[in-house]
Every structure is written in structure tokens, then in C-alpha cells.
Design a protein around this motif. Structure first.
Motif, PDB file in Angstrom:
ATOM      1  N   TYR A  40     -25.189  12.673  -4.597  1.00 20.06           N
ATOM      2  CA  TYR A  40     -26.354  13.121  -3.839  1.00 20.06           C
ATOM      3  C   TYR A  40     -26.652  12.113  -2.741  1.00 20.06           C
ATOM      4  O   TYR A  40     -26.454  10.903  -2.910  1.00 20.06           O
ATOM      5  CB  TYR A  40     -27.591  13.237  -4.743  1.00 20.06           C
ATOM      6  N   GLY A  41     -27.132  12.625  -1.625  1.00 25.51           N
ATOM      7  CA  GLY A  41     -27.579  11.775  -0.531  1.00 25.51           C
ATOM      8  C   GLY A  41     -29.080  11.939  -0.358  1.00 25.51           C
ATOM      9  O   GLY A  41     -29.757  12.532  -1.199  1.00 25.51           O
ATOM     10  N   GLU A  42     -29.591  11.447   0.733  1.00 23.05           N
ATOM     11  CA  GLU A  42     -31.027  11.583   1.025  1.00 23.05           C
ATOM     12  C   GLU A  42     -31.398  13.031   1.360  1.00 23.05           C
ATOM     13  O   GLU A  42     -32.491  13.490   1.039  1.00 23.05           O
ATOM     14  CB  GLU A  42     -31.421  10.670   2.194  1.00 23.05           C
ATOM     15  N   GLU A  43     -30.442  13.733   1.979  1.00 26.99           N
ATOM     16  CA  GLU A  43     -30.699  15.122   2.389  1.00 26.99           C
ATOM     17  C   GLU A  43     -31.005  15.997   1.179  1.00 26.99           C
ATOM     18  O   GLU A  43     -30.306  15.954   0.172  1.00 26.99           O
ATOM     19  CB  GLU A  43     -29.480  15.668   3.138  1.00 26.99           C
ATOM     20  N   HIS A  45     -33.505  15.794  -0.851  1.00 32.78           N
ATOM     21  CA  HIS A  45     -34.196  15.108  -1.955  1.00 32.78           C
ATOM     22  C   HIS A  45     -35.467  15.837  -2.380  1.00 32.78           C
ATOM     23  O   HIS A  45     -35.786  15.876  -3.576  1.00 32.78           O
ATOM     24  CB  HIS A  45     -34.511  13.652  -1.589  1.00 32.78           C
ATOM     25  N   GLU A  51     -31.716  10.751  -7.118  1.00 31.49           N
ATOM     26  CA  GLU A  51     -31.587   9.497  -6.404  1.00 31.49           C
ATOM     27  C   GLU A  51     -30.311   9.511  -5.560  1.00 31.49           C
ATOM     28  O   GLU A  51     -29.251   9.939  -6.033  1.00 31.49           O
ATOM     29  CB  GLU A  51     -31.520   8.358  -7.420  1.00 31.49           C
ATOM     30  N   ALA A  52     -30.432   9.073  -4.313  1.00 30.07           N
ATOM     31  CA  ALA A  52     -29.255   8.991  -3.449  1.00 30.07           C
ATOM     32  C   ALA A  52     -28.208   8.103  -4.113  1.00 30.07           C
ATOM     33  O   ALA A  52     -28.527   7.045  -4.652  1.00 30.07           O
ATOM     34  CB  ALA A  52     -29.636   8.433  -2.080  1.00 30.07           C
TER      35      ALA A  52
END
Length: 164
Positions: A40-43, A45, A51-52
Motif C-alpha cells: 500500500y502507498g499513501e494513495e 489511505h 499504513e504505507a
């Protein structure tokens, strides 16, 4: 219209234990292979809440079949409506898969079990379909009667019921 054959990959939804589950399956199935892992990344969220850098998906193969395990959260759970059948030629194979997959999970009846992640499996003898499809329905019914009383399949007991 004829459509070209498509690859079908089974996607398995876990809360947060996708990588742990894949490592477990890799320890059970000697022909399993782990593939790519995505995180997962920030996009997104605000939607996924993860969590990124945490694991999102894990690709893997068992017996040449492709799977993707996803950490999708607690929204969906496995149930018996979907299960994976393992066809075994010997009692040793049945005993092995039954023991490994049911550890920390739960045993059911007629060769069914749930692993510790809640995924349903059927550990069945390879010869069972032949017995059940015999034109002599008395033979097939004796086999059904025998296996309806079993948790883990017993090949010898099925053969005895079939031959009786």
C-alpha cells in the motif's frame, strides 16, 4: 462470438494476514511458489486505511494454479461456499494434507476442513469419483454411507465398502 481463452486467477481476501497465509501454504505444498508482493502507498489511505509500505497483495502458485492473496481488511470472511479440493492418491497424502491444513483450524466431515485462516479445503481420495460414478448404484451408495461417517477420508474403508 468466440473469445480467446483467458487466464483465471483466484483472489483470496484476508484481513491482514495475506503474507503469513502464503508462507503457510508454501510450507504445506512443496510445489508452491511465491511471486510478487505489492504494498500500500499513501494513495487511497482514506479508503483502505492501511499504513504505507504494508503488504497489499502477494502472488503465489500451487500446482501451477495462480492465486493472489490480498490484505483487504475485516469486511469479508471465507465460508464453505468456496473450497479447494486436494485429490490424493494415497492415505499418506491424505494424512499429510489433513494434518498440515487442519492444524490451528477446524476439522469437519466428509473430508472437509478449515485452515487457521478460515479457508475451506476438501482432502479427497483420487479414486472417489470413480467409485461414486459406478453404474452399480449399490456400490456407490455403500461408499456414500461409509464416507458420511468420516471426518478424514480412509481409503481402505472406502475400498471395503465399495467391494462389499
Amino acid at each position: 462470438m468466440k473469445l480467446p481463452a483467458r487466464e483465471i486467477t483466484t483472489c483470496l481476501w484476508y484481513d491482514s494476514e495475506a503474507e503469513e497465509a502464503v508462507k503457510f501454504y508454501m510450507s504445506v505444498f512443496k510445489d508452491a511458489k511465491m511471486g510478487r508482493i505489492t504494498c500500500y502507498g499513501e494513495e487511497g489511505h482514506d479508503i483502505h486505511g492501511r499504513e504505507a509500505g504494508s503488504v497489499m497483495t502477494v502472488e503465489f502458485e500451487i500446482a501451477g494454479r495462480k492465486f493472489v492473496a490480498i490484505n483487504g481488511g475485516p469486511v469479508f470472511k471465507f465460508d464453505e461456499a468456496i473450497s479447494f479440493q486436494i485429490h490424493c492418491d494415497t492415505q499418506d497424502e491424505i494424512d499429510y494434507f489433513w494434518s498440515k491444513l487442519s492444524e490451528g483450524g477446524e476439522e469437519s466431515v466428509c473430508g472437509w476442513l478449515k485452515d487457521k485462516f478460515g479457508l475451506s479445503w476438501q482432502v479427497v481420495p483420487s479414486l472417489l469419483p470413480e467409485m461414486l460414478l459406478d453404474i452399480d448404484t449399490a456400490k456407490s451408495q455403500r461408499v456414500v454411507k461409509a464416507f458420511m461417517q468420516m471426518k478424514k477420508f480412509d481409503i481402505e474403508a472406502l475400498k471395503q465398502a465399495y467391494a462389499a
